[in-house]
Scaffold this motif. Structure first.
Motif, PDB file in Angstrom:
ATOM      1  N   ALA A 132       0.849  -1.195   0.000  1.00  0.00           N
ATOM      2  CA  ALA A 132       0.000   0.000   0.000  1.00  0.00           C
ATOM      3  C   ALA A 132       0.886   1.247   0.000  1.00  0.00           C
ATOM      4  CB  ALA A 132      -0.922  -0.003   1.209  1.00  0.00           C
ATOM      5  N   TYR A 133       0.297   2.357  -0.410  1.00  0.00           N
ATOM      6  CA  TYR A 133       1.083   3.594  -0.512  1.00  0.00           C
ATOM      7  C   TYR A 133       0.278   4.761   0.057  1.00  0.00           C
ATOM      8  CZ  TYR A 133       4.202   7.153  -2.456  1.00  0.00           C
ATOM      9  OH  TYR A 133       5.086   8.190  -2.596  1.00  0.00           O
ATOM     10  N   ALA A 192      -3.685   5.290   7.630  1.00  0.00           N
ATOM     11  CA  ALA A 192      -3.553   3.897   8.052  1.00  0.00           C
ATOM     12  C   ALA A 192      -4.915   3.298   8.359  1.00  0.00           C
ATOM     13  CB  ALA A 192      -2.636   3.800   9.266  1.00  0.00           C
ATOM     14  N   LEU A 220      -6.474   2.485   5.105  1.00  0.00           N
ATOM     15  CA  LEU A 220      -5.861   1.310   4.497  1.00  0.00           C
ATOM     16  C   LEU A 220      -6.323   0.023   5.175  1.00  0.00           C
ATOM     17  CD1 LEU A 220      -2.215   2.561   3.847  1.00  0.00           C
ATOM     18  CD2 LEU A 220      -3.971   2.040   2.144  1.00  0.00           C
ATOM     19  N   SER A 277      -2.375  -6.328   2.695  1.00  0.00           N
ATOM     20  CA  SER A 277      -1.105  -5.674   2.387  1.00  0.00           C
ATOM     21  C   SER A 277      -0.056  -6.063   3.424  1.00  0.00           C
ATOM     22  CB  SER A 277      -1.265  -4.155   2.367  1.00  0.00           C
ATOM     23  OG  SER A 277      -2.126  -3.758   1.327  1.00  0.00           O
ATOM     24  N   VAL A 304       3.600  -0.920   3.826  1.00  0.00           N
ATOM     25  CA  VAL A 304       3.090   0.411   3.493  1.00  0.00           C
ATOM     26  C   VAL A 304       4.284   1.312   3.233  1.00  0.00           C
ATOM     27  CG1 VAL A 304       1.620   2.341   4.181  1.00  0.00           C
ATOM     28  CG2 VAL A 304       1.147   0.047   5.068  1.00  0.00           C
ATOM     29  N   VAL A 332       5.361   5.130   2.473  1.00  0.00           N
ATOM     30  CA  VAL A 332       4.744   6.417   2.807  1.00  0.00           C
ATOM     31  C   VAL A 332       5.596   7.554   2.242  1.00  0.00           C
ATOM     32  CG1 VAL A 332       3.720   7.771   4.678  1.00  0.00           C
ATOM     33  CG2 VAL A 332       3.976   5.299   4.944  1.00  0.00           C
ATOM     34  N   VAL A 366       1.350   6.422  10.588  1.00  0.00           N
ATOM     35  CA  VAL A 366       0.918   5.077  10.191  1.00  0.00           C
ATOM     36  C   VAL A 366       1.322   4.064  11.254  1.00  0.00           C
ATOM     37  CG1 VAL A 366       1.348   3.216   8.532  1.00  0.00           C
ATOM     38  CG2 VAL A 366       0.897   5.538   7.712  1.00  0.00           C
ATOM     39  N   VAL A 383       6.727  -0.808   7.301  1.00  0.00           N
ATOM     40  CA  VAL A 383       6.417   0.598   7.007  1.00  0.00           C
ATOM     41  C   VAL A 383       7.717   1.310   6.638  1.00  0.00           C
ATOM     42  CG1 VAL A 383       5.484   2.780   7.884  1.00  0.00           C
ATOM     43  CG2 VAL A 383       4.465   0.602   8.608  1.00  0.00           C
TER      44      VAL A 383
END
Length: 351
Positions: free
Chosen positions: A190-191, A238, A241, A248, A251, A253, A262, A279
């Motif tokens: 995820a982004y 977050a 998400l 996921s 992440v 960021v 997050v 992360v």
């Protein structure tokens, strides 16, 4: 009673015209005479009329610095570097905080122009909206026509504008970061992006997507939500998400402040970093290495870039690089917040 120009001239044994020449720095004066005048200025604690000198010289001893959020360490580091360089050149730096507003950025540009700044430094990515770029270009052209230098630090010059640019490798740094996450085995990444229509947001998201494409993964493998570069918006991202990106394992960021948000949200909901979700951030702000776990991120030479921008704005250093652009490379810093995906599915949504 405040000392006058005549008092300084009498103390130094020179004419008032010679004192003016020393103050303005626009006529040759012998080293010995300059030293006598400077000593007299210090002994009498003389404070000149800067606005009057600015009116006569068509510029002042002040550099205007426009930042998005001076409370954000990203901009605080740059403002500090610019201020030190201005002071080293005998200039004053005025910091203007836009709170991320494109309209406020244009307002400060107009205000600084009205004050006959020696130079203006625009920091950060700025808005990519065509109307804003056109208005910025027009004001930069007006500044340059009036003899006010303009330096861009961390953003490209608007179309049609020729000005010194300190360029950070946002795209390349983001691409290297996502490649690192992919190399550890993550495929569902995820982004968290910055605000839409923002230059830095666009460059970092382009780099992230380029790394995914190189790995044969499309955008479907990378759900994207947007924040505003603040820690609070990272926390909220977050939570979003957790709703839309179940499964996921990592992440990525767009900056460190949002990445810390997050991590805080995941911790609050019982998700372990990096055991369940990795992360990564961007910028390498001072808090990144002290976070628990220490944050994998990309280091930008923010202070060095800002100091170079300050020296260029002060006229202490010419920018002779091709295209008047000084390229500042990014550096990947692999720390504990990113690890290979754990066995089994991560707990998204939280249990």
């Amino acid at each position: 009673m405040a000392s006058t120009l005549a008092d300084v001239a009498a103390r130094a044994g020179v004419s008032t015209a010679t004192v003016s020449r020393v103050l303005n720095g626009n006529y040759p004066v012998s080293a010995a005479t300059r030293e006598r005048v400077q000593r007299a200025l210090e002994e009498l604690s003389y404070v000149g009329n800067a606005p009057a000198r600015a009116l006569a010289a068509h510029s002042s001893d002040v550099i205007g610095v426009i930042v998005s959020d001076v409370s954000d360490p990203f901009f605080g580091i740059q403002a500090s570097g610019l201020q030190w360089e201005a002071a080293d050149s005998g200039l004053l730096a005025v910091i203007c905080n836009t709170a991320g507003s494109p309209a406020a950025e244009l307002k400060y540009l107009r205000l600084l122009l009205g004050q006959r700044m020696r130079a203006i430094v625009l920091t950060g990515g700025g808005s990519d909206e065509p109307e804003h770029l056109d208005a910025t270009a027009a004001l930069i052209d007006q500044a340059q026509s009036a003899g006010t230098g303009v330096v861009l630090c961390g953003r490209p010059a608007p179309p049609g504008v020729e000005a010194p640019v300190i360029a950070y490798d946002n795209r390349g740094g983001a691409q290297a970061l996502t490649r690192h996450v992919l190399a550890l085995g993550h495929r569902r990444i995820a982004y968290v992006a910055g605000p839409p229509g923002h230059g830095t947001t666009r460059s970092r998201l382009e780099g992230h997507r380029a790394a995914l494409a190189d790995a044969g993964l499309g955008d479907g493998a990378a759900p994207v939500v947007h924040g505003d570069f603040s820690r609070a918006s990272g926390f909220d991202a977050a939570l979003e998400l957790m709703r839309v990106a179940s499964g996921s394992t990592a992440v990525v960021v767009a900056n460190d402040l949002m990445a810390l948000g997050v991590i805080a949200a995941l911790r609050q909901h019982g998700v372990a970093v990096p055991a369940e979700v990795s992360v990564a951030g961007f910028d390498d702000l001072p808090a990144a290495v002290d976070a628990v776990p220490a944050l994998t991120t990309v280091r930008l030479p923010l202070r060095e870039g800002a100091r170079r921008a300050g020296r260029i704005a002060a006229g202490a250093e010419p920018l002779t690089a091709p295209g008047r652009m000084l390229w500042m490379p990014a550096e990947l810093l692999a720390r504990e917040s990113v690890a290979p995906p754990g066995a089994g599915l991560p707990q998204w949504p939280p249990r």
